[in-house]
Design a protein around this motif. Structure first.
Motif, short mmCIF file in Angstrom:
data_model
loop_
_atom_site.label_atom_id
_atom_site.label_comp_id
_atom_site.label_asym_id
_atom_site.label_seq_id
_atom_site.Cartn_x
_atom_site.Cartn_y
_atom_site.Cartn_z
N ALA A 20 0.83 -1.20 0.00
CA ALA A 20 0.00 0.00 0.00
C ALA A 20 0.86 1.26 0.00
O ALA A 20 0.57 2.23 -0.70
CB ALA A 20 -0.94 -0.01 1.21
N ALA A 21 1.92 1.25 0.80
CA ALA A 21 2.81 2.41 0.87
C ALA A 21 3.47 2.68 -0.48
O ALA A 21 3.59 3.84 -0.91
CB ALA A 21 3.86 2.19 1.95
N ASN A 22 3.90 1.63 -1.16
CA ASN A 22 4.53 1.81 -2.47
C ASN A 22 3.53 2.34 -3.50
O ASN A 22 3.87 3.18 -4.35
CB ASN A 22 5.13 0.50 -2.94
N ALA A 23 2.30 1.85 -3.44
CA ALA A 23 1.27 2.33 -4.36
C ALA A 23 0.93 3.79 -4.08
O ALA A 23 0.74 4.60 -4.99
CB ALA A 23 0.02 1.46 -4.25
N PHE A 24 0.86 4.13 -2.79
CA PHE A 24 0.55 5.51 -2.42
C PHE A 24 1.69 6.45 -2.81
O PHE A 24 1.45 7.60 -3.20
CB PHE A 24 0.29 5.59 -0.91
N LEU A 25 2.92 5.96 -2.73
CA LEU A 25 4.07 6.77 -3.09
C LEU A 25 3.98 7.23 -4.54
O LEU A 25 4.34 8.37 -4.87
CB LEU A 25 5.35 5.97 -2.87
N LYS A 26 3.49 6.39 -5.43
CA LYS A 26 3.38 6.75 -6.84
C LYS A 26 2.46 7.95 -7.02
O LYS A 26 2.70 8.81 -7.88
CB LYS A 26 2.88 5.55 -7.64
N THR A 27 1.41 8.00 -6.21
CA THR A 27 0.50 9.14 -6.29
C THR A 27 1.16 10.41 -5.78
O THR A 27 1.00 11.49 -6.34
CB THR A 27 -0.78 8.85 -5.49
N LEU A 28 1.94 10.28 -4.70
CA LEU A 28 2.62 11.45 -4.14
C LEU A 28 3.70 11.98 -5.07
O LEU A 28 3.97 13.18 -5.12
CB LEU A 28 3.24 11.10 -2.79
N GLU A 29 4.33 11.08 -5.82
CA GLU A 29 5.43 11.50 -6.70
C GLU A 29 4.93 12.38 -7.84
O GLU A 29 5.62 13.32 -8.24
CB GLU A 29 6.13 10.26 -7.26
N GLU A 30 3.76 12.08 -8.36
CA GLU A 30 3.18 12.87 -9.45
C GLU A 30 1.73 13.20 -9.12
O GLU A 30 0.80 12.67 -9.72
CB GLU A 30 3.28 12.10 -10.76
N PRO A 31 1.53 14.09 -8.15
CA PRO A 31 0.16 14.39 -7.71
C PRO A 31 -0.63 15.14 -8.77
O PRO A 31 -0.12 16.09 -9.38
CB PRO A 31 0.38 15.26 -6.47
N PRO A 32 -1.86 14.73 -9.04
CA PRO A 32 -2.69 15.48 -9.98
C PRO A 32 -2.96 16.89 -9.46
O PRO A 32 -2.95 17.12 -8.23
CB PRO A 32 -3.98 14.65 -10.06
N ALA A 33 -3.21 17.80 -10.33
CA ALA A 33 -3.51 19.18 -9.92
C ALA A 33 -4.73 19.20 -9.01
O ALA A 33 -5.74 18.55 -9.30
CB ALA A 33 -3.75 20.04 -11.15
N GLY A 34 -4.62 19.91 -7.92
CA GLY A 34 -5.74 20.06 -7.00
C GLY A 34 -5.87 18.97 -5.96
O GLY A 34 -6.73 19.07 -5.08
N ALA A 35 -5.06 17.94 -6.04
CA ALA A 35 -5.12 16.84 -5.07
C ALA A 35 -4.29 17.20 -3.84
O ALA A 35 -3.11 17.52 -3.94
CB ALA A 35 -4.62 15.55 -5.69
N ILE A 36 -4.93 17.14 -2.69
CA ILE A 36 -4.26 17.46 -1.42
C ILE A 36 -4.39 16.26 -0.50
O ILE A 36 -5.48 15.67 -0.37
CB ILE A 36 -4.86 18.71 -0.77
N PHE A 37 -3.30 15.91 0.16
CA PHE A 37 -3.28 14.75 1.04
C PHE A 37 -2.92 15.20 2.46
O PHE A 37 -1.94 15.93 2.65
CB PHE A 37 -2.28 13.71 0.56
N ILE A 38 -3.71 14.75 3.42
CA ILE A 38 -3.42 15.02 4.83
C ILE A 38 -3.20 13.68 5.50
O ILE A 38 -4.12 12.87 5.62
CB ILE A 38 -4.57 15.78 5.52
N LEU A 39 -1.97 13.42 5.91
CA LEU A 39 -1.62 12.16 6.55
C LEU A 39 -1.53 12.37 8.06
O LEU A 39 -1.02 13.41 8.53
CB LEU A 39 -0.28 11.63 6.04
N VAL A 40 -2.02 11.41 8.82
CA VAL A 40 -1.97 11.46 10.27
C VAL A 40 -1.27 10.20 10.77
O VAL A 40 -1.62 9.09 10.35
CB VAL A 40 -3.39 11.53 10.87
N ALA A 41 -0.27 10.36 11.63
CA ALA A 41 0.48 9.19 12.09
C ALA A 41 0.98 9.39 13.51
O ALA A 41 1.52 10.44 13.85
CB ALA A 41 1.66 8.91 11.16
N ASP A 42 0.78 8.34 14.34
CA ASP A 42 1.38 8.33 15.68
C ASP A 42 2.86 7.96 15.58
O ASP A 42 3.70 8.54 16.26
CB ASP A 42 0.67 7.30 16.57
N HIS A 43 3.15 6.97 14.73
CA HIS A 43 4.53 6.47 14.58
C HIS A 43 5.00 6.81 13.17
O HIS A 43 5.17 5.93 12.32
CB HIS A 43 4.56 4.97 14.84
#
Length: 345
Positions: free
Chosen positions: A143-166
């Motif tokens: 899942a992390a590797n798949a998500f990374l691909k989206t972060l590397e080339e984010p579409p215009a207007g896409a905003i991601f808010i990640l929340v993590a304890d660790h």
């Protein structure tokens, strides 16, 4: 209609700091901090602010525009939450420390792939599409590797808010593509005032048990497992007579999260080492006598800390819970014996 959620008082300063950078907000923000301080509530508030359609808003979402009404109704077309499948939804004012019943404790690659259409399509109402990823550190490797691909080339207007304890468990490549925004523990006086206002009895003790996190302290005060923790601490406080197999059987019957019990043990070891080396207790001031008795052996526990850390990293995996507890508790007894104790505590 639901009212616009307000920020917890201890998060106001962080919110103002974030607003000062509004012209430079990144496409991916990683919120970090201790469990139980309101990171998810902060993230939800930010998401509503981003989707609020009031062009005059300055410091908070208006709560009355079409965007806010859709958001508060829970069906805004430009908002998605990526979380472990079948996790119970939390209201924005609930803490991420609260244990919710769920079939899965990890975000899977299928969950990330299902997000692709939302991220890549045009926004329905404005130019912004917001994705909340919580807890982001529960993404498995695929899942992390798949998500990374989206972060590397984010579409215009896409905003991601990640929340993590660790958050350090996230892939370094994911962390490097996010602006890390830490949320601090509140001042103890602010936390105490808030807990008192919400009717928590003995708030100072529950704050100590949770390391100063007020939302976690509220959960701690109302937890159904308080008697289980009391019995657990009572038994590990007497390692010479500790019946590991019996205690593990009791823990197994209690059906608690593995991570929760490991956290109890981590806090106990932290206090033993802290008391032995610096004369301070952070988490269990109500166990001072027992900790003081065992503290002289604190240096023998240094390597054991690493074993607990490794166990916590694997706590969400489908391991045999009872065997995990047995291994940790037998290792605890052995660590306190030391190499020269010849089997005696």
């Amino acid at each position: 209609m639901n009212k616009t959620p307000t920020l917890y008082p201890w998060l106001q300063t962080a919110w103002q700091e974030l607003l000062r950078e509004r012209d430079r907000w990144p496409h991916a923000l990683l919120l970090t901090g201790e469990p139980g301080i309101g990171k998810r509530a902060f993230a939800v508030y930010l998401a509503q602010f981003l989707l609020c359609e009031d062009t005059q808003k300055s410091t908070q979402p208006c709560g009355v525009c079409d965007g806010c009404r859709w958001f508060l109704a829970g069906n805004h077309p430009d908002y998605r939450v990526l979380q472990p499948e079948d996790a119970e939804e939390e209201r924005p004012d609930e803490t991420e420390s609260k244990k919710a019943k769920k079939k899965s404790e990890v975000i899977r690659v299928e969950d990330v792939r299902a997000l692709a259409d939302f991220v890549n399509l045009s926004a329905h109402r404005r130019s912004v599409r917001v994705t909340l990823v919580v807890p982001a550190d529960t993404m498995n490797v695929a899942a992390a590797n798949a998500f990374l691909k989206t972060l590397e080339e984010p579409p215009a207007g896409a905003i991601f808010i990640l929340v993590a304890d660790h958050w350090r468990r996230l892939l370094p490549t994911i962390r490097s593509r996010c602006r890390v925004f830490p949320l601090a523990l509140p001042d103890s006086s602010v936390a105490m005032q808030w807990l008192n206002a919400h009717g928590v009895v003995n708030p100072a003790l529950h704050l100590a048990h949770t390391g100063g996190a007020p939302l976690a302290a509220m959960d701690d005060a109302a937890a159904e497992w308080l008697a289980v923790r009391q019995n657990f601490l009572t038994q590990i406080a007497e390692p010479a007579t500790l019946d590991v197999l019996k205690l593990c059987t009791e823990l197994d019957k209690a059906k608690l999260d593995t991570d929760l019990v490991i956290t109890w043990l981590q806090k106990w070891i932290y206090d033993l080492i802290s008391l032995g080396l610096a004369g301070k207790i952070r988490y269990y001031p109500d166990w001072q006598d027992a900790l003081t008795r065992l503290a002289p052996r604190a240096p023998q526990l240094m390597q054991y800390v690493n074993q607990l850390t490794d166990a916590q990293k694997l706590s969400r995996h489908p391991l045999n819970q009872r065997l995990v507890f047995e291994n940790l508790l037998f290792a605890y007894v052995d660590a306190l014996r030391g190499p020269s104790r010849q089997g005696k505590i």
